[in-house]
Design a protein around this motif. Sequence first.
Motif, mmCIF file in Angstrom:
data_model
loop_
_atom_site.group_PDB
_atom_site.id
_atom_site.type_symbol
_atom_site.label_atom_id
_atom_site.label_comp_id
_atom_site.label_asym_id
_atom_site.label_seq_id
_atom_site.Cartn_x
_atom_site.Cartn_y
_atom_site.Cartn_z
ATOM 1 N N GLN A 1 -19.962 -16.026 -25.422
ATOM 2 C CA GLN A 1 -19.798 -16.910 -24.246
ATOM 3 C C GLN A 1 -20.933 -17.844 -24.166
ATOM 4 O O GLN A 1 -20.926 -18.801 -23.526
ATOM 5 N N TYR A 2 -21.883 -17.522 -25.034
ATOM 6 C CA TYR A 2 -23.180 -18.356 -24.852
ATOM 7 C C TYR A 2 -23.206 -19.662 -26.137
ATOM 8 O O TYR A 2 -24.088 -20.395 -26.066
ATOM 9 N N PRO B 1 -14.312 -16.537 -26.530
ATOM 10 C CA PRO B 1 -15.507 -15.458 -26.258
ATOM 11 C C PRO B 1 -14.951 -13.942 -25.701
ATOM 12 O O PRO B 1 -15.283 -13.574 -24.738
ATOM 13 N N PRO C 1 -18.513 -10.789 -25.985
ATOM 14 C CA PRO C 1 -19.290 -11.185 -24.694
ATOM 15 C C PRO C 1 -20.496 -12.328 -25.218
ATOM 16 O O PRO C 1 -20.661 -13.544 -24.688
ATOM 17 N N ILE C 2 -20.786 -12.061 -26.516
ATOM 18 C CA ILE C 2 -22.240 -12.809 -26.820
ATOM 19 C C ILE C 2 -21.842 -14.297 -26.885
ATOM 20 O O ILE C 2 -22.325 -15.071 -27.117
#
Length: 263
Positions: free
Chosen positions: A76-77, A70, A73-74
């Motif tokens: 990481q979900y 990740p 950042p996005i």
Amino acid sequence: MKKRIITGIIGGAGFLYLVFLGGIPFTFLILVLATISYYEFLRMNQTSLFSIQGFIGLLSVIGMILSLNPIIPIFQYFSFLNVILFSLFVFLTFVVFVKNKITFDHISIFLVGAIYVSLGFGFMLKTRLIENGFPMTLFILIIIWASDSGAYFSGRYFGKNKLWPEVSPKKTIEGSIGGILLAVVAGIIVNQILHIVSSMTTAFFISLFVSILGQIGDLVESALKRSKEVKDSGNLLPGHGGILDRFDSLIFVFPIVYFLFKL
């Protein structure tokens, strides 16, 4: 052979430089290599990267790699499994919309190919991005490159007994042994310099294990090419074939070795 050596030196030097940089530059390289590899996989299956199914598969590859890393950042979900399930859902929906012109058999090939490519390159990137990732990545790369070189030259000059002719007619037992021996020597020497593991015995067994895994990975890609009746996955690298031809061992090794080092 001259073309093979020159390509190997130039390509290897450039690749190592980006491995050293890590971060965004190496992430970008991995995504480019994965894209080309999936293009080669689709090409072996008579499918265009610019088809809808090719585009879905490519987005799946990129999503899987970034879900493992990740760095954006996005992502990481999203987990790797989430991306696989979402890709499967999209592929199945696509089958309905095209009224079975693309079948379940087809999408299984496209999805398995995406997982195959993304796992290998994803964990190559993941290994580099962890703490002390550069020496660990370099350690694995040198072992595999030594194994490949040892197998190539030993097979070329001493090879007589076929290793697995039904899968890869040119590979020999002598080449396999030569690859293992050079990989073990290289692994022990590199470990003395980089201090990846604490003992020479451990370095010996890791090098042995990585070389054998790499040769299995090579045979896996050979089996794929043989099933599709093609000699090389591509022709991007003079003397080496395509990206899949050059990275087949590493694709197979990195996911397993990553978990081995995490134990």
